[in-house]
Each structure stands twice: as C-alpha cells, then as structure tokens.
Write a protein that holds these residues in place. Structure first.
Motif, PDB file in Angstrom:
ATOM      1  N   LYS A   1      -2.452  59.546 -49.323  1.00 57.95           N
ATOM      2  CA  LYS A   1      -2.579  59.095 -48.450  1.00 57.95           C
ATOM      3  C   LYS A   1      -3.952  58.307 -48.172  1.00 57.95           C
ATOM      4  CE  LYS A   1      -0.288  58.598 -44.450  1.00 57.95           C
ATOM      5  NZ  LYS A   1       0.403  57.384 -44.501  1.00 57.95           N
ATOM      6  N   MET A   2      -3.416  57.406 -48.395  1.00 64.80           N
ATOM      7  CA  MET A   2      -4.792  56.049 -47.578  1.00 64.80           C
ATOM      8  C   MET A   2      -4.357  55.180 -46.128  1.00 64.80           C
ATOM      9  SD  MET A   2      -5.770  54.541 -51.744  1.00 64.80           S
ATOM     10  CE  MET A   2      -4.049  54.535 -51.905  1.00 64.80           C
ATOM     11  N   ASP A   3      -4.793  55.269 -45.083  1.00 66.95           N
ATOM     12  CA  ASP A   3      -4.925  54.867 -44.006  1.00 66.95           C
ATOM     13  C   ASP A   3      -5.532  53.043 -43.443  1.00 66.95           C
ATOM     14  OD1 ASP A   3      -2.513  56.088 -42.928  1.00 66.95           O
ATOM     15  OD2 ASP A   3      -4.526  58.264 -42.638  1.00 66.95           O
ATOM     16  N   CYS A   4      -6.288  52.808 -43.864  1.00 70.59           N
ATOM     17  CA  CYS A   4      -7.763  52.077 -43.789  1.00 70.59           C
ATOM     18  C   CYS A   4      -7.711  51.240 -45.255  1.00 70.59           C
ATOM     19  CB  CYS A   4      -8.423  52.603 -43.024  1.00 70.59           C
ATOM     20  SG  CYS A   4      -9.576  53.249 -43.779  1.00 70.59           S
TER      21      CYS A   4
ATOM     22  N   LYS B   1       0.808  51.823 -49.507  1.00 72.17           N
ATOM     23  CA  LYS B   1       1.941  51.376 -48.948  1.00 72.17           C
ATOM     24  C   LYS B   1       3.013  52.701 -49.624  1.00 72.17           C
ATOM     25  CE  LYS B   1       6.244  48.972 -47.182  1.00 72.17           C
ATOM     26  NZ  LYS B   1       8.230  47.460 -47.150  1.00 72.17           N
ATOM     27  N   GLN B   2       2.900  52.592 -50.778  1.00 69.00           N
ATOM     28  CA  GLN B   2       3.580  53.671 -51.244  1.00 69.00           C
ATOM     29  C   GLN B   2       2.493  54.987 -51.452  1.00 69.00           C
ATOM     30  OE1 GLN B   2       4.771  52.082 -55.171  1.00 69.00           O
ATOM     31  NE2 GLN B   2       7.106  51.950 -54.032  1.00 69.00           N
ATOM     32  N   SER B   3       0.905  54.988 -51.194  1.00 66.80           N
ATOM     33  CA  SER B   3       0.311  56.096 -51.218  1.00 66.80           C
ATOM     34  C   SER B   3       0.033  55.954 -52.977  1.00 66.80           C
ATOM     35  CB  SER B   3       0.838  56.617 -50.518  1.00 66.80           C
ATOM     36  OG  SER B   3       0.674  56.908 -49.034  1.00 66.80           O
TER      37      SER B   3
ATOM     38  N   ASN C   1     -12.535  63.928 -54.718  1.00 62.55           N
ATOM     39  CA  ASN C   1     -14.275  64.336 -54.420  1.00 62.55           C
ATOM     40  C   ASN C   1     -14.512  63.221 -52.871  1.00 62.55           C
ATOM     41  OD1 ASN C   1     -14.569  66.169 -55.918  1.00 62.55           O
ATOM     42  ND2 ASN C   1     -15.143  65.259 -57.248  1.00 62.55           N
ATOM     43  N   THR C   2     -13.469  62.150 -52.992  1.00 60.74           N
ATOM     44  CA  THR C   2     -13.747  61.485 -51.844  1.00 60.74           C
ATOM     45  C   THR C   2     -13.566  61.613 -50.359  1.00 60.74           C
ATOM     46  OG1 THR C   2     -11.575  59.989 -52.176  1.00 60.74           O
ATOM     47  CG2 THR C   2     -13.360  59.423 -53.641  1.00 60.74           C
ATOM     48  N   GLY C   3     -12.911  63.113 -50.185  1.00 61.38           N
ATOM     49  CA  GLY C   3     -12.534  63.094 -49.311  1.00 61.38           C
ATOM     50  C   GLY C   3     -11.116  63.541 -49.148  1.00 61.38           C
ATOM     51  N   LYS C   4     -10.093  62.826 -50.134  1.00 66.10           N
ATOM     52  CA  LYS C   4      -8.594  63.467 -50.716  1.00 66.10           C
ATOM     53  C   LYS C   4      -8.196  64.372 -50.662  1.00 66.10           C
ATOM     54  CE  LYS C   4      -8.780  59.005 -48.448  1.00 66.10           C
ATOM     55  NZ  LYS C   4      -7.912  58.659 -46.895  1.00 66.10           N
ATOM     56  N   LYS C   5      -8.088  65.677 -49.975  1.00 65.07           N
ATOM     57  CA  LYS C   5      -8.046  66.480 -50.915  1.00 65.07           C
ATOM     58  C   LYS C   5      -6.725  66.795 -51.412  1.00 65.07           C
ATOM     59  CE  LYS C   5     -12.571  67.930 -49.559  1.00 65.07           C
ATOM     60  NZ  LYS C   5     -13.120  68.045 -51.095  1.00 65.07           N
ATOM     61  N   ARG C   6      -5.631  66.105 -50.602  1.00 67.86           N
ATOM     62  CA  ARG C   6      -4.357  66.595 -50.488  1.00 67.86           C
ATOM     63  C   ARG C   6      -3.946  65.520 -51.249  1.00 67.86           C
ATOM     64  NH1 ARG C   6      -0.797  66.643 -45.341  1.00 67.86           N
ATOM     65  NH2 ARG C   6       0.843  67.447 -47.371  1.00 67.86           N
TER      66      ARG C   6
ATOM     67  N   GLY D   1     -11.266  50.797 -45.901  1.00 71.31           N
ATOM     68  CA  GLY D   1     -12.337  52.166 -45.850  1.00 71.31           C
ATOM     69  C   GLY D   1     -11.519  53.040 -47.194  1.00 71.31           C
ATOM     70  N   CYS D   2     -10.875  53.518 -46.185  1.00 70.64           N
ATOM     71  CA  CYS D   2     -10.048  54.539 -47.483  1.00 70.64           C
ATOM     72  C   CYS D   2     -10.079  54.242 -48.964  1.00 70.64           C
ATOM     73  CB  CYS D   2      -9.084  55.490 -46.590  1.00 70.64           C
ATOM     74  SG  CYS D   2      -9.271  56.748 -45.524  1.00 70.64           S
ATOM     75  N   GLU D   3      -9.209  53.173 -48.823  1.00 70.11           N
ATOM     76  CA  GLU D   3      -8.681  52.297 -49.614  1.00 70.11           C
ATOM     77  C   GLU D   3      -9.496  51.718 -50.829  1.00 70.11           C
ATOM     78  OE1 GLU D   3      -6.260  48.341 -51.565  1.00 70.11           O
ATOM     79  OE2 GLU D   3      -6.086  49.613 -49.608  1.00 70.11           O
ATOM     80  N   ARG D   4     -10.886  50.967 -50.117  1.00 72.09           N
ATOM     81  CA  ARG D   4     -11.754  51.149 -50.839  1.00 72.09           C
ATOM     82  C   ARG D   4     -13.067  52.022 -51.353  1.00 72.09           C
ATOM     83  NH1 ARG D   4     -14.487  48.077 -46.884  1.00 72.09           N
ATOM     84  NH2 ARG D   4     -15.759  50.707 -46.230  1.00 72.09           N
ATOM     85  N   ARG D   5     -12.539  53.353 -50.661  1.00 69.03           N
ATOM     86  CA  ARG D   5     -13.265  53.943 -51.560  1.00 69.03           C
ATOM     87  C   ARG D   5     -12.875  54.959 -52.262  1.00 69.03           C
ATOM     88  NH1 ARG D   5     -13.333  58.797 -47.383  1.00 69.03           N
ATOM     89  NH2 ARG D   5     -13.404  57.353 -45.966  1.00 69.03           N
TER      90      ARG D   5
END
Length: 147
Positions: free
Chosen positions: A32-35, A60-62, A81-86, A37-41
């Motif tokens: 799941k990426m909301d912004c 859009k499809q995550s 490790n980028t903070g996306k634990k799910r 910044g998340c996508e870039r990370r």
C-alpha cells in the motif's frame, strides 16, 4: 579477453566456489502506497539492489513489479524495511485464469478489477459423486439411505 577470463575462472578459483547466477525473474509485490514519498522510497530501495533491471510501480493497484536477477524473498524483505510492514507477494491472478472464480475464498473485494485471489479449488463433483454412491449399497440392498 576471452582467454584471460578462461584462465582466471579455471585456475584462480576453487571449482566448488563457483557462484550460480540467479535466473531472470519477475517479482510482484502488493504494498500500500498513499503518496509520492512512499512510492519514491520503495522505488529507491528496490532499484539499488544488485541484479535489478527494472522497477514498475502501479499505485492504483498497490503493485510493485521488479524484473531482474534477484531473489524474491530479498526483494520482499527490502520493501518491508522501508516501513511497509504489510507488504506481501502479489496474491491475485486474472479472473479468466481461475477455473472457479466464484468459489468460496477466491473472491476478494479489495482485489483490483478483473483479479481474484490465487486459490487452488477443486471441483466438488467428486464429493457429490461419492455421496451418491454411498446412498446405495449393492452388498446390503435393505440399506438404502433415501427411503
């Protein structure tokens, strides 16, 4: 260059320590990426891995698609490790690929349009046939379960 490479590979290294190159793979991950910044990370974390050829992100499809000579588990670990634990491997397949897309456990309302969960379902006709065969017994004709 060919002769030099041949000599180095055959005489300078032990024969049992040859490194196997990973096969070219496509790794699909649901994250799941909301912004932006998340996508870039996520993109920067995966793109800097050794062996990665391309990274495609569909917010859009995550979905994150990684092509290259990589280990799928290492890619998943790097995304987590980028903070996306799910983050998880992509659990969906196109709906036309599944034999029984309306079987219990296959439909997921969070799935993108045209996709269902990748669940192996077997037809229940075998169970039905066995039940029907158990109703009648040729060994004991008085043991009809229907009557």
């Amino acid at each position: 260059m060919g002769a030099l490479h041949y000599l180095i590979s055959n005489f300078c290294t032990a024969p049992n320590t040859k490194t196997k190159r990973k096969p070219m793979q496509t790794v699909e991950i649901k994250v799941k990426m909301d912004c932006d910044g998340c996508e870039r990370r996520v993109r920067n974390a995966v793109a800097t891995m050794k062996g990665v050829k391309s990274v495609e992100i569909n917010r859009k499809q995550s979905k994150v698609t990684v092509n290259g000579f990589v280990d799928p588990n290492k890619v998943l670990k790097r995304v987590k490790n980028t903070g996306k634990k799910r983050a998880e491997f992509w659990p969906y397949v196109p709906q036309h690929v599944v034999t029984y897309p309306h079987a219990p456990g296959v439909y997921d309302k969070r799935a993108p349009a045209g996709y269902v969960k990748n669940v192996q379902t077997l037809p229940s006709s075998i169970d039905t046939e066995e039940k029907l065969m158990s109703y009648f017994s040729e060994d004991n004709v008085n043991a009809c379960s229907i009557m």
